[in-house]
Design a protein around this motif. Structure first.
Motif, mmCIF file in Angstrom:
data_model
loop_
_atom_site.group_PDB
_atom_site.id
_atom_site.type_symbol
_atom_site.label_atom_id
_atom_site.label_comp_id
_atom_site.label_asym_id
_atom_site.label_seq_id
_atom_site.Cartn_x
_atom_site.Cartn_y
_atom_site.Cartn_z
ATOM 1 N N VAL A 166 0.861 -1.179 0.000
ATOM 2 C CA VAL A 166 0.000 0.000 0.000
ATOM 3 C C VAL A 166 0.895 1.226 0.000
ATOM 4 O O VAL A 166 1.818 1.337 0.814
ATOM 5 C CB VAL A 166 -0.943 0.017 1.222
ATOM 6 N N LYS A 217 -6.212 -1.295 -5.927
ATOM 7 C CA LYS A 217 -7.399 -0.581 -5.478
ATOM 8 C C LYS A 217 -6.993 0.673 -4.729
ATOM 9 O O LYS A 217 -6.052 0.639 -3.936
ATOM 10 C CB LYS A 217 -8.228 -1.477 -4.572
ATOM 11 N N ARG A 233 -7.715 2.517 -1.779
ATOM 12 C CA ARG A 233 -8.363 2.108 -0.531
ATOM 13 C C ARG A 233 -9.009 3.260 0.217
ATOM 14 O O ARG A 233 -9.983 3.078 0.938
ATOM 15 C CB ARG A 233 -7.351 1.433 0.393
ATOM 16 N N TYR A 234 -8.443 4.453 0.106
ATOM 17 C CA TYR A 234 -8.952 5.586 0.867
ATOM 18 C C TYR A 234 -8.406 6.864 0.271
ATOM 19 O O TYR A 234 -7.264 6.919 -0.187
ATOM 20 C CB TYR A 234 -8.499 5.485 2.337
ATOM 21 N N GLU A 248 -3.486 0.503 -3.065
ATOM 22 C CA GLU A 248 -2.906 -0.836 -2.949
ATOM 23 C C GLU A 248 -2.512 -1.330 -4.335
ATOM 24 O O GLU A 248 -3.299 -1.245 -5.282
ATOM 25 C CB GLU A 248 -3.912 -1.799 -2.338
#
Length: 138
Positions: free
Chosen positions: A27, A71, A73-74, A97
């Motif tokens: 990440v 992805k 993630r945030y 990620e």
């Protein structure tokens, strides 16, 4: 601790990062600082904010990350600091990620990334990118 935001890695930083061990998914923590106004090399869109220019990049890079099997993630706006001290807070934090270092490298070097980098450069004053490995915590 010296903290220096940058827009692009130096060749030495890129070589050290991409020459590191291939150890699976990771990440990337992105601490982002935006320009007050976008600064496109061609002088276009002088009324666009740096955050809005970067948002154009972010929308497209999300597609690239997902295309790799990764992805976002945030992502969220920085609103305060509880602990520690920095001269100036970042504007946004984003966590992406990636399935592997090779996948990240392929994305970073792709024609698709090259096609959207002008939005990143127009909007970003600087950032920190911190690579983290899952499961290595407490």
């Amino acid at each position: 601790m010296n903290v220096t935001n940058q827009v692009m890695p130096s060749p030495q930083q890129a070589m050290a990062f991409f020459g590191g061990p291939e150890d699976g998914p990771f990440v990337m923590v992105n601490l982002l600082k935006f320009k007050p106004k976008a600064e496109y090399a061609d002088g276009s869109e002088p009324d666009l904010s740096g955050a809005d220019a970067y948002a154009r990049y972010g929308e497209e890079v999300r597609k690239l990350v997902e295309g790799l099997g990764g992805k976002v993630r945030y992502s969220g706006e920085v609103t305060g600091l509880l602990l520690g001290e920095v001269e100036e807070l970042w504007d946004m934090v984003a966590l992406a990620e990636y399935p592997s270092l090779a996948a990240f490298r392929a994305m970073a070097m792709s024609p698709e990334m090259h096609a959207i980098e002008h939005h990143r450069k127009a909007g970003l004053a600087g950032q920190l990118n911190i690579r983290t490995l899952p499961g290595a915590g407490f």
